[in-house]
Motif scaffolding. Structure first.
Motif, PDB file in Angstrom:
ATOM      1  N   GLY A 133       0.811  -1.230   0.000  1.00  0.00           N
ATOM      2  CA  GLY A 133       0.000   0.000   0.000  1.00  0.00           C
ATOM      3  C   GLY A 133       0.837   1.268   0.000  1.00  0.00           C
TER       4      GLY A 133
ATOM      5  N   PHE B  30       3.816   2.817  -5.261  1.00  0.00           N
ATOM      6  CA  PHE B  30       3.173   3.733  -6.218  1.00  0.00           C
ATOM      7  C   PHE B  30       1.725   3.308  -6.527  1.00  0.00           C
TER       8      PHE B  30
ATOM      9  N   ILE C 235       5.866  -9.623   4.062  1.00  0.00           N
ATOM     10  CA  ILE C 235       5.384 -10.782   3.291  1.00  0.00           C
ATOM     11  C   ILE C 235       6.394 -11.917   3.233  1.00  0.00           C
ATOM     12  N   SER C 236       7.677 -11.600   3.439  1.00  0.00           N
ATOM     13  CA  SER C 236       8.666 -12.680   3.334  1.00  0.00           C
ATOM     14  C   SER C 236       8.706 -13.545   4.605  1.00  0.00           C
TER      15      SER C 236
ATOM     16  N   ALA D  21       2.520  -5.978  -3.005  1.00  0.00           N
ATOM     17  CA  ALA D  21       3.899  -5.835  -2.507  1.00  0.00           C
ATOM     18  C   ALA D  21       4.874  -6.628  -3.366  1.00  0.00           C
TER      19      ALA D  21
ATOM     20  N   GLN E  60       9.419  -6.727  -4.313  1.00  0.00           N
ATOM     21  CA  GLN E  60      10.744  -6.115  -4.395  1.00  0.00           C
ATOM     22  C   GLN E  60      10.899  -5.753  -5.866  1.00  0.00           C
ATOM     23  N   PHE E  61      10.828  -4.462  -6.178  1.00  0.00           N
ATOM     24  CA  PHE E  61      10.738  -4.028  -7.567  1.00  0.00           C
ATOM     25  C   PHE E  61      11.971  -3.202  -7.930  1.00  0.00           C
TER      26      PHE E  61
ATOM     27  N   TYR F  28      14.100  -9.702 -10.892  1.00  0.00           N
ATOM     28  CA  TYR F  28      12.743  -9.169 -10.740  1.00  0.00           C
ATOM     29  C   TYR F  28      11.754  -9.919 -11.629  1.00  0.00           C
TER      30      TYR F  28
ATOM     31  N   LYS G 177       8.713 -12.613 -10.721  1.00  0.00           N
ATOM     32  CA  LYS G 177       7.302 -12.323 -11.000  1.00  0.00           C
ATOM     33  C   LYS G 177       6.677 -13.471 -11.794  1.00  0.00           C
TER      34      LYS G 177
ATOM     35  N   ALA H 247       0.621  -3.166 -17.767  1.00  0.00           N
ATOM     36  CA  ALA H 247       1.766  -2.738 -18.567  1.00  0.00           C
ATOM     37  C   ALA H 247       2.622  -1.845 -17.667  1.00  0.00           C
ATOM     38  N   THR H 248       3.686  -1.274 -18.208  1.00  0.00           N
ATOM     39  CA  THR H 248       4.484  -0.335 -17.403  1.00  0.00           C
ATOM     40  C   THR H 248       3.574   0.813 -16.979  1.00  0.00           C
TER      41      THR H 248
ATOM     42  N   GLN I 227      10.095   4.473 -10.084  1.00  0.00           N
ATOM     43  CA  GLN I 227       9.303   3.818 -11.125  1.00  0.00           C
ATOM     44  C   GLN I 227      10.107   3.799 -12.431  1.00  0.00           C
TER      45      GLN I 227
HETATM   46  N1  LIG Z   1       5.011  -0.050 -11.654  1.00  0.00           N
HETATM   47  C1  LIG Z   1       5.011  -0.763 -12.771  1.00  0.00           C
HETATM   48  O1  LIG Z   1       5.386  -0.293 -13.852  1.00  0.00           O
HETATM   49  C2  LIG Z   1       4.507  -2.195 -12.736  1.00  0.00           C
HETATM   50  C3  LIG Z   1       4.270  -2.881 -13.949  1.00  0.00           C
HETATM   51  C4  LIG Z   1       3.808  -4.186 -13.909  1.00  0.00           C
HETATM   52  C5  LIG Z   1       3.576  -4.793 -12.675  1.00  0.00           C
HETATM   53  N2  LIG Z   1       3.824  -4.115 -11.512  1.00  0.00           N
HETATM   54  C6  LIG Z   1       3.565  -4.791 -10.232  1.00  0.00           C
HETATM   55  O2  LIG Z   1       2.641  -3.993  -9.492  1.00  0.00           O
HETATM   56  C7  LIG Z   1       2.869  -4.143  -8.087  1.00  0.00           C
HETATM   57  C8  LIG Z   1       3.028  -2.790  -7.450  1.00  0.00           C
HETATM   58  O3  LIG Z   1       4.124  -2.128  -8.061  1.00  0.00           O
HETATM   59  P1  LIG Z   1       4.594  -0.676  -7.598  1.00  0.00           P
HETATM   60  O4  LIG Z   1       5.148  -0.026  -8.799  1.00  0.00           O
HETATM   61  O5  LIG Z   1       3.537  -0.004  -6.823  1.00  0.00           O
HETATM   62  O6  LIG Z   1       5.822  -1.066  -6.635  1.00  0.00           O
HETATM   63  P2  LIG Z   1       6.625  -0.156  -5.600  1.00  0.00           P
HETATM   64  O7  LIG Z   1       6.251   1.283  -5.746  1.00  0.00           O
HETATM   65  O8  LIG Z   1       8.065  -0.527  -5.729  1.00  0.00           O
HETATM   66  O9  LIG Z   1       6.080  -0.636  -4.176  1.00  0.00           O
HETATM   67  C9  LIG Z   1       6.417  -1.871  -3.655  1.00  0.00           C
HETATM   68  C10 LIG Z   1       5.655  -2.072  -2.367  1.00  0.00           C
HETATM   69  O10 LIG Z   1       5.978  -3.384  -1.852  1.00  0.00           O
HETATM   70  C11 LIG Z   1       6.273  -3.240  -0.476  1.00  0.00           C
HETATM   71  N3  LIG Z   1       7.170  -4.324  -0.060  1.00  0.00           N
HETATM   72  C12 LIG Z   1       8.376  -4.672  -0.597  1.00  0.00           C
HETATM   73  N4  LIG Z   1       8.897  -5.706   0.086  1.00  0.00           N
HETATM   74  C13 LIG Z   1       8.007  -6.020   1.051  1.00  0.00           C
HETATM   75  C14 LIG Z   1       7.983  -7.006   2.082  1.00  0.00           C
HETATM   76  N5  LIG Z   1       8.994  -7.870   2.259  1.00  0.00           N
HETATM   77  N6  LIG Z   1       6.893  -7.060   2.903  1.00  0.00           N
HETATM   78  C15 LIG Z   1       5.883  -6.172   2.767  1.00  0.00           C
HETATM   79  N7  LIG Z   1       5.854  -5.211   1.814  1.00  0.00           N
HETATM   80  C16 LIG Z   1       6.906  -5.142   0.978  1.00  0.00           C
HETATM   81  C17 LIG Z   1       6.904  -1.868  -0.350  1.00  0.00           C
HETATM   82  O11 LIG Z   1       6.836  -1.444   1.005  1.00  0.00           O
HETATM   83  P3  LIG Z   1       7.913  -0.452   1.687  1.00  0.00           P
HETATM   84  O12 LIG Z   1       7.263   0.898   1.663  1.00  0.00           O
HETATM   85  O13 LIG Z   1       8.081  -1.006   3.055  1.00  0.00           O
HETATM   86  O14 LIG Z   1       9.177  -0.522   0.879  1.00  0.00           O
HETATM   87  C18 LIG Z   1       5.981  -1.062  -1.272  1.00  0.00           C
HETATM   88  O15 LIG Z   1       4.799  -0.740  -0.603  1.00  0.00           O
HETATM   89  C19 LIG Z   1       4.111  -5.042  -7.965  1.00  0.00           C
HETATM   90  O16 LIG Z   1       3.674  -6.356  -7.765  1.00  0.00           O
HETATM   91  C20 LIG Z   1       4.786  -4.911  -9.326  1.00  0.00           C
HETATM   92  O17 LIG Z   1       5.544  -6.057  -9.628  1.00  0.00           O
HETATM   93  C21 LIG Z   1       4.274  -2.821 -11.516  1.00  0.00           C
END
Ligand SMILES: NC(=O)c1ccc[n+]([C@@H]2O[C@H](COP(=O)([O-])OP(=O)(O)OC[C@H]3O[C@@H](n4cnc5c(N)ncnc54)[C@H](OP(=O)(O)O)[C@@H]3O)[C@@H](O)[C@H]2O)c1
Length: 358
Positions: A10, A13, A63-64, A88, A90-91, A161, A165, A189-190, A204
């Motif tokens: 949460g 992004f 989550i881990s 959540a 690791q991105f 990464y 996924k 998508a991205t 991002q």
């Molecule tokens: N953004 C994109 O372009 C894109 C595209 C395709 C798919 N996705 C997928 O969409 C989802 C959200 O992406 P996002 O861009 O919002 O990612 P993000 O901004 O990097 O946020 C990642 C989130 O995961 C949390 N997190 C990481 N490790 C964790 C752990 N061990 N336990 C609990 N929380 C943890 C982080 O919390 P902290 O605040 O504690 O770090 C943060 O809230 C992901 O599954 C990503 O793979 C994203």
């Protein structure tokens, strides 16, 4: 009708925008946070994005860890939820297989186990590459029999990464099927910034790309005129996630969140460059050549580009029929992608220009 929701990721992004969207609709949300002391900042952010911070509540966990490391009180909060939104991850590029697996694969399985044990629907966020069967086959994923996939080979080809996924996706589906639990998957998508404000977070991939262009680090367009980097605005994405999570007909189904009007990469870079008032690259460089160049020590850092990011630039087009049907059912649509891009570029240029890359 308002429901209670449990959200991982949460503070990320997409997660911040999802919280804003859910709370605007009156849904109470429980947010899993590794650092619960940051809840005040997250509430402020949700409020700035137009949501209701009073409906955002924190649950400490990771989550881990087994059972996400939840206390009894934390478990109680989850049990009152109707949906578990799992975002959540690791991105970042350059993750080791071990690290990526611990969070993105084991973490996703931990969340799936929790949702299944409480009989709560799991809404998982995957990635659009999972809908590109040609790509999956080319990197060694056996789409028909995923259990036959040799994952270390896949990680070796696509990096930590993306490898994690892909592995998480098949592992979670397999588990949920085995235990007869409900899931729905959205493949974005991205993700581009918000169509009205351009809001996007540092870290991002798209924000990194815009900064590279602004700093003149883009010397050529990767790929041919047919190559594109499919995008989706964050506002469309969270609308779709929310609709399908609560839709009984979407149980055990997957859907793409991708704007097929995204221009080709050259057109996208030109439009961004125009907004930034810099020169757009004109020359094309084949992806294979770029990949080879990036093996030269020091070059990925100098060009501020990672070979892992190149996988997302491709020529594949996607079948959007299912997504379009959902748009009709719920009466939403993609915002104009050109305007969304322009707003995102302006936001990055104004707010994130001097910050580090992904
Ligand atoms: N953004 C994109 O372009 C894109 C595209 C395709 C798919 N996705 C997928 O969409 C989802 C959200 O992406 P996002 O861009 O919002 O990612 P993000 O901004 O990097 O946020 C990642 C989130 O995961 C949390 N997190 C990481 N490790 C964790 C752990 N061990 N336990 C609990 N929380 C943890 C982080 O919390 P902290 O605040 O504690 O770090 C943060 O809230 C992901 O599954 C990503 O793979 C994203």
């Amino acid at each position: 009708m308002s429901v209670e929701c449990f959200v991982t990721g949460g503070s990320g992004f997409v997660g911040q925008h999802l919280l804003a969207h859910l709370t605007t609709a009156g849904h109470k949300t429980w947010v899993l946070m590794r650092s619960p002391e940051n809840i005040g900042r997250l509430r402020d952010q949700v409020s700035q994005l137009g949501g209701d911070p009073a409906l955002v509540h924190v649950v400490e966990g990771d989550i881990s860890r087994d059972g996400l490391g939840l206390s009894d009180a934390g478990k109680q909060c989850v049990s009152s939820a109707s949906v578990v939104f799992h975002l959540a991850a690791q991105f970042s590029w350059g993750l080791t297989m071990e690290r990526a697996r611990a969070v993105n694969v084991q973490g996703a399985l931990n969340v799936a186990r929790l949702a299944a044990s409480q009989r709560i629907r799991l809404l998982m966020v995957g990635g659009f590459m999972l809908q590109n069967l040609g790509h999956l086959a080319s990197v060694g994923v056996d789409n028909e029999h995923p259990e036959n996939t040799h994952w270390p080979t896949v990680y070796g080809r696509v990096g930590g990464y993306e490898g994690s996924k892909l592995e998480a996706h098949f592992a979670v589906i397999r588990y949920m099927r085995e235990v007869g639990a409900d899931y729905t998957i959205v493949h974005p998508a991205t993700v581009c910034g918000h169509s009205q404000s351009g809001h996007i977070l540092q870290g991002q991939p798209l924000a990194g790309l815009i900064r590279n262009l602004a700093q003149g680090r883009f010397k050529a367009v990767p790929g041919s005129a047919r190559h594109w980097l499919p995008l989706v605005s964050v506002d469309y994405l969270v609308t779709m996630i929310t609709c399908v999570a609560l839709d009984p007909t979407m149980v055990n189904r997957q859907v793409l969140a991708l704007d097929e009007d995204t221009p080709n990469l050259q057109g996208m870079l030109e439009q961004m460059a125009k907004t930034l008032q810099v020169k757009a690259p004109r020359l094309h460089v084949p992806i294979a050549v770029l990949r080879w160049l990036l093996m030269i020590p020091g070059l990925p850092a100098r060009l501020a580009i990672s070979a892992e990011s190149l996988d997302f630039i491709q020529t594949q087009r996607f079948d959007m029929a299912e997504s379009k049907q959902l748009e009709r059912n719920y009466q939403f649509s993609h915002p104009d992608i050109w305007q969304t891009l322009e707003m995102t570029v302006r936001y990055v240029n104004g707010h994130l220009r001097n910050q580090g890359n992904h």
